[in-house]
Enzyme design. Structure first.
Site: not given
Length: 908
Positions: A149, A287
């Site tokens: 990101d 996750n």
């Protein structure tokens, strides 16, 4: 090499027959270097120290070996990566690392410096090494550098020092790896961490090829699969990636991540990853959900998958096992539809992983967690990040595929952790509401046409092919010009008064002790209040996975859709009378009863959940179950309405769109089956801050309800005026039905099919009444209702002509209202866009702030199904002004010259 769990006394989670026993797991038959565990990498409130310690214990018990520390809300992990940890923070991390070692779990500390690091700066390298050295002093021996990101841009000095962006990252990573003496566990997350981000694709990505050729061989590379959240990860795709990276990847799996959508939580089993992947991967780190306690199934099924499949992955002859797996699917599907079958169990050969069987095993072990005594204080709050920006569509896009801007979820800032961190220039909720109709995905109707008022149509099928679960479109309304006045995103019902009654009712009872869940009120020892495996199975099916609903969730959708589309079978249609005893009518009513049974099962789950000892788990699951229960109850109310009234097919969605195209999961998919695509603000509720178990039932009005509704009108009017109860009772002794006749009588006499009531456990506590065609309804009032009222209350109708009237002053206003029925004429300007009239009252004893919206939703759905596109309320007084405003009504000015009458309306 990660720390390994001693195998003595531990079991694998292989499904080995009817007993589904845990088999001993041989150390010699496993790849001891395989990384298997959890990454805490989501955006939102991090887990607590106690939760992480509990996680380490479970990971050890389940044969997993790794935990990656990467919470995005630890700002010293990402935004302020240069800053050293304080004494208190250092103590916290030291305790975590020590706890992980005690459980033989490798603690991997991750740092994300990519937002603003200067790769060529020696000073930056000193700072980076110093930060990791500090963590090493806490006892950490495994590390990760994450470059997800971030913009693929470099400073001018970096461009002079490095040939490419990838080379800069690799250089820094290799240097840190050497500085830390080449730890046995060192992970690297690339900027292109999934196939959809590889430019132009995985084999030809210069970035990935540079990583593969230049990154030190001892460093493992993380990968999320074809997309950020991958429905399926195939062996062929991993083979392709391995060739480029020159090493087996570690999967950072976001299948259960829910930080991108506050409406969704994922309780389904690990799936979409073939067993043959085990020999092709270096490891898997899941996750999961932001809510720690909700991750039992997510993590436990990963453990089952990794252990049960690792040997079977070498077996080339899997045809018979595949057949057995299909047979198990059929058996489990029947079991989900017809209830659990305890007579026989579904079994598969040893080491074959089946997601539904894995789910059953996880639920058996999860159930005791609900009985653990854990306390919780404070208001309920979800741990997610707020203000996630919606994906917009470019006006010039020809394909209907979202053209994501820099602030979008897919291209602008989604990480392996699933959702972007808020920044200073975040798009506001108000900005999202201002999107033009060309930038909003328009839902389809049953016949494939556009919904009314839309100016564009985007194919849901084409969009679904390219969207990920997080790449969703806010189904905001652009059909109404008044939508701009509705602050539908900023829902704060904390101070909402759920009734138009301004004053508290003098005789209103206090909330029952059972309404608010208190620690001392649990009844887990009583069988009727104990959660069961069936309850947990329903819970997981309702909150399954990003790409699919569980069997019982799909059954809700299918049953409601069938009932809705076949409502004409039981509806009153003079031109096509249907025999009440015909097979078609019987089938409709049987399936309506089945839907009602499913709704009651959810009510039972909701109630039982409020009694569990594990209050921490209750606080995590309550908002989702509370919302789902309300949605299903709403649909059940609509089904009951359909059983009395013929519903039109106009305005319904097809229900055929993929479940991840819109936000909200199953609850949103169910909502979209109602003809209410333009009133999404009615589905935005504030979760109670304290768990409550009070269940309110909304159903169609029956003739037998008249007495209770009239009494409610009586009580609410007294509360509104603030008068003495005894005095008002004496005053209305001669006119016991007057208030009900004024406020409700004309509706239930002339238009009963659009009336609904709200009940609590004891009585009617609210109602809504409407007339679809207000103009025709007004004509009927003049012809039929007014004469009846003149006969019933002659002295009130003629009080104005009597100089010495015996009517008490408090009744004169009511007499004026009765007389207005004779002379009132609705203006044409009002009826153009708001052809229906509506009235709604709710008692102050209702403590659920969503009831008013759900009640209005029932009325709007009924009106919409009969072709209406808007409604109005008239003569809105000060007491009910805020009430209707909170429900999305706006004042309609310039529709009448009578300044004494206020009209409020909304379009749907």
């Amino acid at each position: 090499m990660p720390s390994q769990v001693p195998r003595s006394g531990l079991s694998s989670f292989c499904l080995t027959g009817s007993e589904m026993q845990l088999e001993e797991f041989s150390d010699a038959k496993n790849d001891v270097s395989f990384i298997c565990g959890v990454v805490e990498g989501f955006y939102g409130r991090p887990w607590t120290l106690d939760q992480r310690k509990d996680l380490f214990i479970k990971l050890q018990e389940w044969g997993m070996n790794s935990y990656l520390y990467a919470p995005k809300d630890d700002y010293k992990h990402r935004a302020y990566w240069r800053e050293l940890y304080s004494v208190e923070e250092a103590e916290h991390l030291t305790m975590l690392i020590t706890a992980s070692k005690e459980c033989n779990i490798t603690f991997i500390y991750a740092l994300s410096p990519g937002l603003d690091i200067t790769y060529s700066s020696s000073k930056e390298m000193v700072i980076l090494k110093r930060k990791l050295d500090q963590v090493a002093q806490f006892g950490c021996t495994a590390f990760a550098l994450l470059f997800d990101d971030i913009e693929a841009e470099m400073t001018e000095s970096d461009k002079e020092a490095f040939q490419s962006f990838a080379q800069a990252q690799v250089s820094v990573t290799n240097e840190v790896y050497e500085h830390l003496n080449q730890p046995k566990e060192f992970l690297f997350c690339p900027t292109q961490y999934c196939a959809s981000r590889a430019v132009p694709d995985v084999p030809n990505s210069e970035y990935l090829n540079t990583v593969g050729s230049k990154l030190a061989p001892g460093i493992d590379v993380m990968w999320t699969g074809p997309k950020v959240i991958s429905r399926l990860i195939t062996p062929a795709s991993i083979d392709e990636l391995t060739e480029v990276l020159r090493r087996k990847p570690v999967i950072w799996d976001n299948l259960h991540a829910n930080d991108y959508d506050q409406k969704r939580i994922f309780l389904g089993p690990y799936t979409g990853r073939p067993s043959s992947l085990l020999t092709k991967l270096k490891g898997v780190l899941t996750n999961p959900n932001c809510e720690y306690g909700a991750n039992f199934v997510a993590i436990h099924t990963v453990a089952q998958w990794s252990k049960c499949s690792i040997e079977h992955a070498h077996d080339e002859n899997q045809s018979s096992d595949a057949i057995n797996a299909v047979s198990a699917d059929i058996k489990l599907e029947q079991e989900s539809r017809n209830g659990r079958s305890d007579d026989e169990d579904v079994s598969l050969p040893m080491l074959v992983y089946h997601s539904r069987l894995a789910l059953k095993k996880s639920l058996q072990l999860w159930l005791p967690e609900f009985k653990r005594t854990k306390s919780m204080w404070g208001p309920i709050s979800k741990p997610h990040v707020n203000n996630v920006p919606p994906v917009t569509f470019g006006a010039t896009s020809q394909s209907g595929v979202p053209c994501c801007s820099s602030g979008s979820l897919e291209e602008g800032g989604t990480s392996p952790g699933s959702a972007p961190m808020p920044t200073a220039d975040h798009s506001s909720a108000e900005d999202a509401n201002e999107l033009g109709s060309d930038a909003t995905l328009t839902p389809c109707l049953v016949d494939g046409t556009e919904s009314g008022g839309s100016s564009s149509m985007v194919s849901l099928d084409r969009v679904a092919e390219c969207l990920e679960p997080m790449e969703t479109v806010e189904s905001t309304s652009s059909a109404s010009s008044q939508a701009k006045h509705l602050d539908v995103e900023d829902v704060d019902d904390h101070d909402i008064k759920e009734s138009p009654v301004k004053e508290e009712m003098p005789s209103a009872p206090e909330h029952e002790e059972g309404d608010v869940v208190m620690e001392s009120e649990r009844k887990e020892e009583e069988e009727d209040y104990q959660l069961t495996i069936d309850d947990l199975g329903l819970l997981c099916d309702l909150f399954y996975l990003p790409f699919e609903h569980g069997p019982q969730g799909m059954q809700l959708i299918q049953e409601f859709n069938w009932l809705k589309l076949n409502a004409h079978i039981v509806g009153s249609n003079p031109s096509k009378p249907t025999a009440a005893g015909s097979p078609e009518v019987k089938e409709w009513h049987q399936r309506a009863e089945k839907f009602d049974t499913m709704s009651r099962a959810l009510n039972k789950l909701f109630t039982r959940l409020t009694y569990i000892n594990n209050r921490e788990l209750l606080y995590e699951l309550y908002p989702y179950v509370w919302d789902m229960r309300g949605v299903v109850a709403l649909l059940n109310s609509y089904v009951k309405w359909l059983s009395f009234n013929q519903g039109s097919k106009q305005g319904f969605l097809s229900g055929e769109q993929e479940p991840w195209v819109f936000r909200g999961g199953l609850a949103a998919d169910l909502q979209r089956l109602l003809p209410l695509e333009s009133v999404n603000d009615l589905f935005l509720y504030k979760t109670p801050e304290t768990p409550t178990r009070q269940v309110y039932t909304i159903r169609p009005y029956l003739a037998s309800d008249e007495r209770n509704v009239y009494q409610l009108c009586h009580r609410l009017h007294i509360a509104r005026t603030g008068a003495n109860l005894c005095d008002m009772e004496k005053l209305f002794h001669s006119y016991p039905n007057l208030l009900g006749d004024i406020h409700f009588g004309a509706f239930v006499t002339l238009s009963p099919e659009f009336s609904f009531v709200v009940e609590d456990e004891n009585s009617v506590v609210g109602f809504v009444a409407a007339a679809a065609n207000a103009k025709e309804w007004q004509r009927q009032i003049h012809v039929a209702w007014v004469p009846e009222m003149q006969t019933k209350y002659p002295e009130l109708f003629h009080s104005h002509s009597t100089e010495k009237t015996n009517i008490p002053d408090p009744l004169k206003d009511l007499a004026t209202r009765l007389q207005r029925l004779h002379t009132e004429d609705l203006p044409d300007a009002l009826l153009t866009y708001h052809p229906s009239q509506l009235k709604m009252w709710l008692s102050d004893t209702v403590i659920d702030h969503s009831v008013s919206k759900r009640l209005l939703t029932c009325a709007v759905a009924a009106l919409r199904a009969h072709g209406s596109s808007g409604c109005h309320v008239y003569d809105v007084d000060v007491c009910s002004l805020e009430f209707y405003s909170r429900l999305g009504f706006v004042e309609l000015k310039n529709v009448t010259h009578d300044h004494d009458v206020m009209y409020f309306g909304r379009i749907f």
